[in-house]
Enzyme design. Structure first.
Site, PDB file in Angstrom:
ATOM      1  N   HIS A   1       2.874  13.991   2.435  1.00 30.48           N
ATOM      2  CA  HIS A   1       3.023  13.148   3.062  1.00 30.48           C
ATOM      3  C   HIS A   1       2.193  11.707   3.033  1.00 30.48           C
ATOM      4  O   HIS A   1       0.968  11.364   2.038  1.00 30.48           O
ATOM      5  CB  HIS A   1       2.967  12.329   4.697  1.00 30.48           C
ATOM      6  CG  HIS A   1       4.045  11.869   5.385  1.00 30.48           C
ATOM      7  ND1 HIS A   1       2.826  10.290   5.525  1.00 30.48           N
ATOM      8  CD2 HIS A   1       4.426  11.519   5.828  1.00 30.48           C
ATOM      9  CE1 HIS A   1       3.323   9.813   6.215  1.00 30.48           C
ATOM     10  NE2 HIS A   1       5.060  10.150   6.728  1.00 30.48           N
ATOM     11  N   PHE A   2       3.190  10.686   2.294  1.00 32.79           N
ATOM     12  CA  PHE A   2       2.628   9.272   1.214  1.00 32.79           C
ATOM     13  C   PHE A   2       3.231   8.458   1.830  1.00 32.79           C
ATOM     14  O   PHE A   2       2.765   7.113   1.107  1.00 32.79           O
ATOM     15  CB  PHE A   2       2.532   9.501  -0.252  1.00 32.79           C
ATOM     16  CG  PHE A   2       1.372   9.365  -1.262  1.00 32.79           C
ATOM     17  CD1 PHE A   2       0.314   9.509  -0.402  1.00 32.79           C
ATOM     18  CD2 PHE A   2       1.788   9.032  -2.338  1.00 32.79           C
ATOM     19  CE1 PHE A   2      -0.980   9.318  -1.696  1.00 32.79           C
ATOM     20  CE2 PHE A   2       0.807   8.969  -3.063  1.00 32.79           C
ATOM     21  CZ  PHE A   2      -0.754   8.707  -2.514  1.00 32.79           C
ATOM     22  N   SER A   3       4.159   7.879   2.796  1.00 33.21           N
ATOM     23  CA  SER A   3       4.566   6.662   2.931  1.00 33.21           C
ATOM     24  C   SER A   3       4.793   6.671   4.049  1.00 33.21           C
ATOM     25  O   SER A   3       3.677   7.050   5.241  1.00 33.21           O
ATOM     26  CB  SER A   3       6.486   7.483   3.329  1.00 33.21           C
ATOM     27  OG  SER A   3       6.212   8.392   4.004  1.00 33.21           O
TER      28      SER A   3
ATOM     29  N   GLU B   1      -4.762   1.005   1.292  1.00 33.65           N
ATOM     30  CA  GLU B   1      -5.596  -1.478   0.680  1.00 33.65           C
ATOM     31  C   GLU B   1      -6.706  -1.782   0.518  1.00 33.65           C
ATOM     32  O   GLU B   1      -7.187  -1.965  -0.632  1.00 33.65           O
ATOM     33  CB  GLU B   1      -5.667  -1.375   2.484  1.00 33.65           C
ATOM     34  CG  GLU B   1      -3.752  -1.714   3.636  1.00 33.65           C
ATOM     35  CD  GLU B   1      -3.443  -2.389   2.379  1.00 33.65           C
ATOM     36  OE1 GLU B   1      -3.255  -3.369   1.453  1.00 33.65           O
ATOM     37  OE2 GLU B   1      -1.855  -2.909   3.167  1.00 33.65           O
TER      38      GLU B   1
ATOM     39  N   SER C   1       0.602  -1.800   0.203  1.00 32.27           N
ATOM     40  CA  SER C   1       0.089   0.072  -0.012  1.00 32.27           C
ATOM     41  C   SER C   1       1.039   1.243   0.213  1.00 32.27           C
ATOM     42  O   SER C   1       0.627   2.354  -0.604  1.00 32.27           O
ATOM     43  CB  SER C   1      -0.840   0.151   1.471  1.00 32.27           C
ATOM     44  OG  SER C   1      -0.041  -0.205   2.383  1.00 32.27           O
ATOM     45  N   HIS C   2       2.296   1.141   0.534  1.00 31.21           N
ATOM     46  CA  HIS C   2       2.727   2.235   0.126  1.00 31.21           C
ATOM     47  C   HIS C   2       4.220   1.875  -0.725  1.00 31.21           C
ATOM     48  O   HIS C   2       4.990   2.716  -0.399  1.00 31.21           O
ATOM     49  CB  HIS C   2       3.765   2.488   1.642  1.00 31.21           C
ATOM     50  CG  HIS C   2       2.867   3.411   2.591  1.00 31.21           C
ATOM     51  ND1 HIS C   2       2.051   2.455   3.085  1.00 31.21           N
ATOM     52  CD2 HIS C   2       2.056   4.487   2.815  1.00 31.21           C
ATOM     53  CE1 HIS C   2       0.779   3.206   3.739  1.00 31.21           C
ATOM     54  NE2 HIS C   2       0.967   4.273   3.884  1.00 31.21           N
TER      55      HIS C   2
ATOM     56  N   LEU D   1       4.689   5.724   7.871  1.00 28.43           N
ATOM     57  CA  LEU D   1       5.307   6.090   8.769  1.00 28.43           C
ATOM     58  C   LEU D   1       6.360   4.724   9.393  1.00 28.43           C
ATOM     59  O   LEU D   1       6.934   5.521  10.583  1.00 28.43           O
ATOM     60  CB  LEU D   1       3.959   6.316   9.831  1.00 28.43           C
ATOM     61  CG  LEU D   1       2.922   7.348   9.866  1.00 28.43           C
ATOM     62  CD1 LEU D   1       2.381   7.397  11.291  1.00 28.43           C
ATOM     63  CD2 LEU D   1       4.447   8.046   9.282  1.00 28.43           C
TER      64      LEU D   1
ATOM     65  N   ARG E   1       7.144  -9.962  10.216  1.00 24.87           N
ATOM     66  CA  ARG E   1       6.136  -9.953   9.333  1.00 24.87           C
ATOM     67  C   ARG E   1       7.199  -9.605   7.832  1.00 24.87           C
ATOM     68  O   ARG E   1       8.176 -10.002   7.105  1.00 24.87           O
ATOM     69  CB  ARG E   1       4.948  -9.747   8.738  1.00 24.87           C
ATOM     70  CG  ARG E   1       4.648 -10.058   7.510  1.00 24.87           C
ATOM     71  CD  ARG E   1       3.127 -10.117   6.553  1.00 24.87           C
ATOM     72  NE  ARG E   1       2.827  -8.452   6.844  1.00 24.87           N
ATOM     73  CZ  ARG E   1       3.625  -7.378   5.766  1.00 24.87           C
ATOM     74  NH1 ARG E   1       4.086  -8.558   5.249  1.00 24.87           N
ATOM     75  NH2 ARG E   1       3.714  -6.203   6.293  1.00 24.87           N
TER      76      ARG E   1
ATOM     77  N   HIS F   1     -15.670   4.052  18.671  1.00 30.04           N
ATOM     78  CA  HIS F   1     -15.426   4.847  19.598  1.00 30.04           C
ATOM     79  C   HIS F   1     -14.003   5.401  20.009  1.00 30.04           C
ATOM     80  O   HIS F   1     -13.021   6.587  20.214  1.00 30.04           O
ATOM     81  CB  HIS F   1     -16.089   4.823  21.014  1.00 30.04           C
ATOM     82  CG  HIS F   1     -16.090   4.033  21.761  1.00 30.04           C
ATOM     83  ND1 HIS F   1     -16.445   2.885  21.257  1.00 30.04           N
ATOM     84  CD2 HIS F   1     -15.393   4.672  23.435  1.00 30.04           C
ATOM     85  CE1 HIS F   1     -16.812   2.557  23.233  1.00 30.04           C
ATOM     86  NE2 HIS F   1     -15.253   2.725  23.252  1.00 30.04           N
TER      87      HIS F   1
END
Length: 340
Positions: free
Chosen positions: A122-124, A190, A49-50, A126, A312, A231
């Site tokens: 920001h697209f990477s 995702e 996803s990144h 963390l 993983r 919540h």
């Protein structure tokens, strides 16, 4: 993506594909190099996803004129233990690489330090942002807003970002304990990957434009994702909005959406790091305290079925160095076409 044709690339080929694509789009060399490193790390850890999929958004934001192509981040100490990097509406990876070494030094000097990345796209992932901090022996947190696509718990209209949180604890052999997760039920990336693969999303991830629950990723992207844990996830998401937005002088995800231009790239916003040197709480008992943490991890893993966060990824990283990575052939062709 079982049954989907793939192309196998070495990590060196992934890096070269990133660089060639970003250079062809006209992005400055320093930014292109930093993004290529970021995407290659994600692909190596099978964080799809990144990974290479994100190149599409990066290129769109360069070509649309939204992101600055050449502006270099500017480091500014705000206080002895409070640091700031002005990204100048450039992409985050270079700004993070600019500020993290100073964050490490400040935390070692003062015991605790904070770093704000201001005005960045920001697209990477963390985990990649904080991994160098944790490998330096520090405990670290990181927060950023995400695209405004998440409804509050009980609601059906997007108000919040995916608002990820990362935490890292130093470990032996450069294998720290790190988790990184969105406060939404799933990262938006995702859901997008599910849409591209023609696969449904699990129940409870999202609602459609009509506010009804959906397993259709296209409807989810047109509607709203939901917080994880009801919540509780909503409260954590609000926390991220506050400390990665108004606290450091940046936008909330809703405000970021208001200045978007509609391309597929990242939102404008900020990123907050906090780092602590464990030694600051008492040097004499540091080995015992770190040993207690290792014991906790060992006891957890001794229970059948338990896997610690990041395990993983570390296994994937070792495998990818030898075998390379598999990229959907459709995505690979799309990326090659981006170069013109």
């Amino acid at each position: 993506m079982t049954g989907t044709a793939t192309v196998r690339l070495s990590l060196e080929e992934v890096h070269a594909l990133c660089l060639d694509t970003l250079r062809a789009a006209g992005l400055g060399e320093a930014h292109a190099q930093a993004i290529a490193r970021s995407i290659t790390r994600a692909e190596a850890d099978e964080c799809r996803s990144h990974g290479l999929y994100r190149l599409i958004g990066y290129v769109d934001s360069v070509r649309s004129g939204k992101a600055e192509r050449h502006a270099l981040p500017e480091f500014t100490p705000a206080a002895p233990a409070v640091l700031r990097v002005e990204a100048k509406r450039g992409f985050a990876p270079l700004a993070v690489e600019t500020g993290v070494p100073a964050l490490i030094a400040a935390a070692r000097r003062s015991g605790i330090a904070a770093l704000a990345i201001h005005d960045c796209y920001h697209f990477s992932a963390l985990w990649a942002d904080i991994e160098p901090v944790v490998e330096a022996g520090l405990v670290a947190w990181c927060f950023t807003i995400g695209q405004c696509c998440v409804a509050p718990s009980g609601g059906t209209t997007a108000l919040l970002g995916t608002n990820p949180i990362a935490f890292g604890w130093p470990g032996p052999q450069r294998r720290p304990f790190i988790f990184d997760f969105a406060t939404s039920a799933s990262a938006r990336g995702e859901v997008e990957l599910k849409r591209r693969a023609g696969e449904p999303i699990p129940e409870g991830w999202a609602v459609g434009p009509d506010g009804a629950p959906t397993t259709d990723p296209a409807a989810a992207l047109a509607g709203a994702l939901l917080p994880f844990g009801g919540h509780k996830g909503f409260a954590l998401s609000l926390m991220v909005e506050l400390i990665a937005g108004p606290l450091i002088g940046d936008l909330t995800s809703r405000q970021a959406k208001a200045v978007e231009n509609g391309d597929s790239g990242p939102p404008l916003g900020g990123e907050l790091f906090i780092a602590i040197d464990p030694a600051v709480f008492g040097i004499d008992d540091l080995p015992a305290r770190l040993g207690a943490a290792r014991e906790l991890f060992t006891l957890a893993k001794a229970q059948p079925g338990v896997r610690l966060p990041a395990e993983r990824r570390y296994a994937a990283r070792a495998r990818s160095r030898v075998e390379g990575v598999e990229v959907p052939a459709v995505l690979h062709a799309e990326l090659l076409a981006l170069r013109g």
